[in-house]
Design a protein around this motif. Structure first.
Motif, PDB file in Angstrom:
ATOM      1  N   VAL A  34      12.675   3.600  -3.006  1.00  0.00           N
ATOM      2  CA  VAL A  34      11.233   3.837  -2.955  1.00  0.00           C
ATOM      3  C   VAL A  34      10.523   2.610  -3.524  1.00  0.00           C
ATOM      4  O   VAL A  34      10.985   2.010  -4.495  1.00  0.00           O
ATOM      5  CB  VAL A  34      10.855   5.137  -3.719  1.00  0.00           C
ATOM      6  N   GLY A  35       9.425   2.248  -2.863  1.00  0.00           N
ATOM      7  CA  GLY A  35       8.611   1.145  -3.363  1.00  0.00           C
ATOM      8  C   GLY A  35       7.445   1.697  -4.161  1.00  0.00           C
ATOM      9  O   GLY A  35       6.924   2.768  -3.846  1.00  0.00           O
ATOM     10  N   VAL A  36       7.043   0.963  -5.196  1.00  0.00           N
ATOM     11  CA  VAL A  36       5.847   1.352  -5.957  1.00  0.00           C
ATOM     12  C   VAL A  36       4.970   0.110  -6.103  1.00  0.00           C
ATOM     13  O   VAL A  36       5.480  -0.993  -6.269  1.00  0.00           O
ATOM     14  CB  VAL A  36       6.197   1.929  -7.349  1.00  0.00           C
ATOM     15  N   ASP A  37       3.660   0.310  -6.022  1.00  0.00           N
ATOM     16  CA  ASP A  37       2.756  -0.832  -6.150  1.00  0.00           C
ATOM     17  C   ASP A  37       1.471  -0.348  -6.813  1.00  0.00           C
ATOM     18  O   ASP A  37       0.989   0.740  -6.500  1.00  0.00           O
ATOM     19  CB  ASP A  37       2.441  -1.431  -4.777  1.00  0.00           C
ATOM     20  N   ARG A  38       0.915  -1.195  -7.689  1.00  0.00           N
ATOM     21  CA  ARG A  38      -0.299  -0.730  -8.387  1.00  0.00           C
ATOM     22  C   ARG A  38      -1.531  -0.773  -7.483  1.00  0.00           C
ATOM     23  O   ARG A  38      -2.519  -0.098  -7.736  1.00  0.00           O
ATOM     24  CB  ARG A  38      -0.536  -1.554  -9.636  1.00  0.00           C
ATOM     25  N   ASN A  39      -1.464  -1.572  -6.399  1.00  0.00           N
ATOM     26  CA  ASN A  39      -2.604  -1.661  -5.482  1.00  0.00           C
ATOM     27  C   ASN A  39      -2.615  -0.468  -4.521  1.00  0.00           C
ATOM     28  O   ASN A  39      -1.709   0.365  -4.553  1.00  0.00           O
ATOM     29  CB  ASN A  39      -2.544  -2.980  -4.706  1.00  0.00           C
ATOM     30  N   ASP A  40      -3.625  -0.459  -3.638  1.00  0.00           N
ATOM     31  CA  ASP A  40      -3.723   0.682  -2.728  1.00  0.00           C
ATOM     32  C   ASP A  40      -3.259   0.335  -1.310  1.00  0.00           C
ATOM     33  O   ASP A  40      -3.504   1.082  -0.364  1.00  0.00           O
ATOM     34  CB  ASP A  40      -5.167   1.218  -2.705  1.00  0.00           C
ATOM     35  N   ALA A  41      -2.623  -0.823  -1.174  1.00  0.00           N
ATOM     36  CA  ALA A  41      -2.135  -1.242   0.150  1.00  0.00           C
ATOM     37  C   ALA A  41      -1.036  -2.264  -0.052  1.00  0.00           C
ATOM     38  O   ALA A  41      -0.871  -2.807  -1.143  1.00  0.00           O
ATOM     39  CB  ALA A  41      -3.279  -1.854   0.967  1.00  0.00           C
ATOM     40  N   VAL A  42      -0.294  -2.575   1.010  1.00  0.00           N
ATOM     41  CA  VAL A  42       0.727  -3.620   0.900  1.00  0.00           C
ATOM     42  C   VAL A  42       0.040  -4.990   0.890  1.00  0.00           C
ATOM     43  O   VAL A  42      -1.126  -5.124   1.237  1.00  0.00           O
ATOM     44  CB  VAL A  42       1.758  -3.570   2.053  1.00  0.00           C
ATOM     45  N   HIS A 103       7.641   4.761   2.654  1.00  0.00           N
ATOM     46  CA  HIS A 103       8.531   4.770   1.489  1.00  0.00           C
ATOM     47  C   HIS A 103       7.877   4.111   0.276  1.00  0.00           C
ATOM     48  O   HIS A 103       8.557   3.755  -0.678  1.00  0.00           O
ATOM     49  CB  HIS A 103       9.839   4.033   1.822  1.00  0.00           C
ATOM     50  N   ILE A 104       6.557   3.878   0.338  1.00  0.00           N
ATOM     51  CA  ILE A 104       5.875   3.190  -0.763  1.00  0.00           C
ATOM     52  C   ILE A 104       4.836   4.110  -1.383  1.00  0.00           C
ATOM     53  O   ILE A 104       4.057   4.748  -0.668  1.00  0.00           O
ATOM     54  CB  ILE A 104       5.184   1.890  -0.274  1.00  0.00           C
ATOM     55  N   GLN A 105       4.837   4.156  -2.708  1.00  0.00           N
ATOM     56  CA  GLN A 105       3.799   4.904  -3.427  1.00  0.00           C
ATOM     57  C   GLN A 105       2.781   3.894  -3.955  1.00  0.00           C
ATOM     58  O   GLN A 105       3.148   2.972  -4.688  1.00  0.00           O
ATOM     59  CB  GLN A 105       4.409   5.674  -4.595  1.00  0.00           C
ATOM     60  N   PHE A 106       1.515   4.069  -3.598  1.00  0.00           N
ATOM     61  CA  PHE A 106       0.473   3.136  -4.042  1.00  0.00           C
ATOM     62  C   PHE A 106      -0.242   3.689  -5.272  1.00  0.00           C
ATOM     63  O   PHE A 106      -0.124   4.879  -5.602  1.00  0.00           O
ATOM     64  CB  PHE A 106      -0.511   2.882  -2.895  1.00  0.00           C
ATOM     65  N   GLY A 107      -0.988   2.804  -5.932  1.00  0.00           N
ATOM     66  CA  GLY A 107      -1.705   3.208  -7.148  1.00  0.00           C
ATOM     67  C   GLY A 107      -0.744   3.542  -8.281  1.00  0.00           C
ATOM     68  O   GLY A 107      -1.035   4.361  -9.141  1.00  0.00           O
ATOM     69  N   ARG A 108       0.430   2.914  -8.263  1.00  0.00           N
ATOM     70  CA  ARG A 108       1.472   3.207  -9.257  1.00  0.00           C
ATOM     71  C   ARG A 108       1.782   1.924 -10.028  1.00  0.00           C
ATOM     72  O   ARG A 108       2.625   1.107  -9.614  1.00  0.00           O
ATOM     73  CB  ARG A 108       2.731   3.725  -8.544  1.00  0.00           C
ATOM     74  N   GLU A 109       1.091   1.749 -11.134  1.00  0.00           N
ATOM     75  CA  GLU A 109       1.272   0.537 -11.937  1.00  0.00           C
ATOM     76  C   GLU A 109       2.355   0.763 -12.991  1.00  0.00           C
ATOM     77  O   GLU A 109       2.209   1.606 -13.880  1.00  0.00           O
ATOM     78  CB  GLU A 109      -0.051   0.170 -12.611  1.00  0.00           C
TER      79      GLU A 109
END
Ligand code: NAP
Length: 536
Positions: A34-42, A103-109
């Protein structure tokens, strides 16, 4: 009773170039990733660095991945050095086309990651939302995810609009009729400057250390060119992967002192006309290794500045004298020097007289206050280590990564750190100084194979202390053989950590060549990851 955190085989932090490549290859290898990213898009760095003028300085065919063939066939580039918006669109296309987006969760810092030896897993905590656990943690946070503001007092008192190029507002900033101040003249500042000049009523450029800028245009890519690139892409990729800097360029036959002065000038001139990094990579083979060759290139660029910039005092101020070519990462300009000929553009030397403070009306430099409605900081990043040291990464025996590196960065091939089991780094410190998509892709593929081996053989991947010692010596030895080491120190280059007050001075990238680095990675694989098996 609190619920157990969701568990995955792999958590990939970041959804930029690295995160997408790693996620794709781990999913393809059958991992529950799973991918996690603090932003709201790739998009990663290309999502936040949306300042006017941002574009790649690598030729388009090698600023993308060679996988999968379907994407290569379907994606069309429009300019030789694509705009930031186009690179972002490519990454979004890739994420959608490959189904990675699901497979990516956004807003996840991520704020903390801690390894439990007992459970053999990482627990990852976020600024908001539930924690998760994983067996393998992969950092894909990029090398430039920790922007820096200038260390100038009074920033909070500024009454106008204060901006950083690495956090540019969307849809943009109104500049018409306004007076703009620009601090910072690295790659970002050099790209934004001509557009600030074009759109503002007045522009003050506050320069500390000048840069050697290789000017370039950005011609449109024709349909025929795109078709040719598609037909020959595998060869292009192979050549880029075999080049020290990850580019599809021919290594020149001669050193700069092996030809006459006139021939040298003609060769410099022809590659200057070609533009961009062709000047750095295709003139002479020793511009990065021989101080005399690097000084020849420096003097050629100074002569170009004198030709382009009308005012001799401004031209001289723009001409670096304290370090030679390659001392800083070479920036590409698009009408940078010519923009200083505009009557409303003023270059202010803040090396001789440093900026004293930000005041509500603008910037005070010595006895003079320069009025600004908008203040743009293009002041760079805590590069390479910053993204990893500003969060709490806690390994075996409570060892914190930030503390472990206080006495010097240690990694095996920039991929793994002793004391941090099953943590892998994409573009970690001590990875190659290069056009980045090439080492990112090869690194992602290496990781997928390494983790498959680890899973299948029930082993833990963790750099041995000996391998870290060996790699630190290699980074130092190969770095000292280039001009980047000494000239970079004079120039305050980020690849030495010299741009961050208080940061340890050490080489943060591998200068020995991307192709040599890949051989080391291959060797580790052939040895069944022996140097990554600290735990036997
Ligand atoms: P940078 O190269 O670190 O440049 C920062 C600039 O800010 C320098 O000119 C520095 O001056 C100046 N500065 C910092 N504090 C200052 C102060 N207190 N007063 C005056 N000046 C100050 O940062 P960057 O331009 O963002 O580029 C970083 C890296 O990002 C590049 O090297 C490149 O790898 C990447 N990048 C790539 C692209 C591209 O591919 N197209 C575009 C942008 C960025 P001194 O030199 O005097 O310290």
């Amino acid at each position: 009773m609190s619920e157990e955190p969701a568990h995955h085989d792999c958590i990939v932090i970041g959804a930029g170039f690295s995160g997408l490549a790693v996620l794709h290859h781990l999913l393809a290898a059958g991992f529950d990733a799973v991918g996690v990213d603090r932003n709201d898009a790739v998009g990663g760095t290309w999502l936040v660095n949306r300042y006017p003028g941002v574009r790649t300085d690598s030729d388009f065919p090698i600023y993308s991945f060679s996988f999968p063939v379907a994407v290569r066939e379907e994606w069309t580039w429009s300019e030789q050095y694509p705009t930031g918006a186009e690179v972002l669109a490519y990454l979004q296309f890739l994420a959608n086309r490959l189904g990675l987006i699901d497979h990516i969760q956004f807003g996840r810092e991520v704020v903390r990651a801690e390894y439990s030896e007992h459970a053999g897993l990482w627990r990852v905590d976020f600024a908001s939302g539930p924690s998760m656990t994983c067996t393998y943690l992969v950092s894909c946070m990029g090398i430039l995810d920790a922007p820096m503001w200038p260390d100038i007092p009074g920033r909070d008192t500024f009454a106008g609009e204060l901006l950083h190029t690495a956090d540019w507002p969307v849809p943009g900033v109104e500049l018409a009729g306004r007076t703009v101040g620009l601090i910072g003249l690295g790659s970002s500042g050099i790209q934004i400057m001509p557009l600030l000049a074009r759109d503002s009523a007045a522009l003050y450029v506050f320069q500390r250390e000048p840069n050697y800028v290789v000017e370039s245009s950005f011609p449109a890519v024709s349909a025929e060119q795109m078709a040719h690139i598609r037909r020959t892409y595998d060869d292009i990729w192979r050549r880029a992967a075999a080049h020290p800097f990850g580019v599809d360029m021919v290594i020149p036959e001669f050193g700069a002192d092996e030809v006459s002065a006139e021939r040298r000038r003609l060769i410099f001139e022809s590659k200057w006309q070609e533009g961009g990094h062709h000047f750095a990579n295709e003139t002479f083979h020793d511009l990065a290794t021989d101080p005399r060759a690097s000084e020849h290139a420096a003097e050629f660029i100074r002569s170009k500045i004198r030709q382009i910039v009308h005012d001799p005092a401004t031209a001289e101020l723009l001409s670096p004298r304290r370090y030679s070519f390659n001392g800083k990462r070479v920036p590409t300009g698009h009408g940078y020097y010519a923009a200083y000929n505009l009557p409303h553009v003023h270059l202010v030397d803040v090396r001789t007289t440093p900026i004293d403070e930000v005041v509500p009306a603008g910037l005070r430099v010595g006895a003079r206050t320069y009025p600004c409605d908008v203040l743009v900081c293009a002041t760079g990043f805590d590069a390479m280590t910053g993204p990893l040291t500003r969060i709490d990464i806690v390994g075996r025996d409570g060892r914190v990564l930030r503390e472990a590196w206080r006495t010097g960065v240690r990694t095996n091939l920039g991929l793994s750190v002793h004391g941090f089991p099953n943590l892998l780094l994409s573009l970690g410190p001590q990875t190659p100084y290069s056009n980045l998509p090439v080492p990112i892709q090869l690194g992602a593929q290496w990781m997928a194979r390494a983790l498959t081996f680890a899973r299948d053989h029930q082993i833990v991947l963790e750099a041995t202390a000996q391998s870290e010692q060996w790699w630190a010596e290699e980074v130092e030895r190969t770095g000292r053989a280039t001009v980047m080491y000494e000239e970079g120190a004079k120039a305050g280059a980020w690849f030495l950590g010299a741009n961050v007050p208080g940061k340890r001075r050490e080489l943060l990238v591998y200068m020995g060549g991307g192709q040599v680095y890949q051989q080391h990675c291959m060797q580790a694989e052939l040895e069944q990851y022996r140097s990554f098996r600290a735990q036997g």
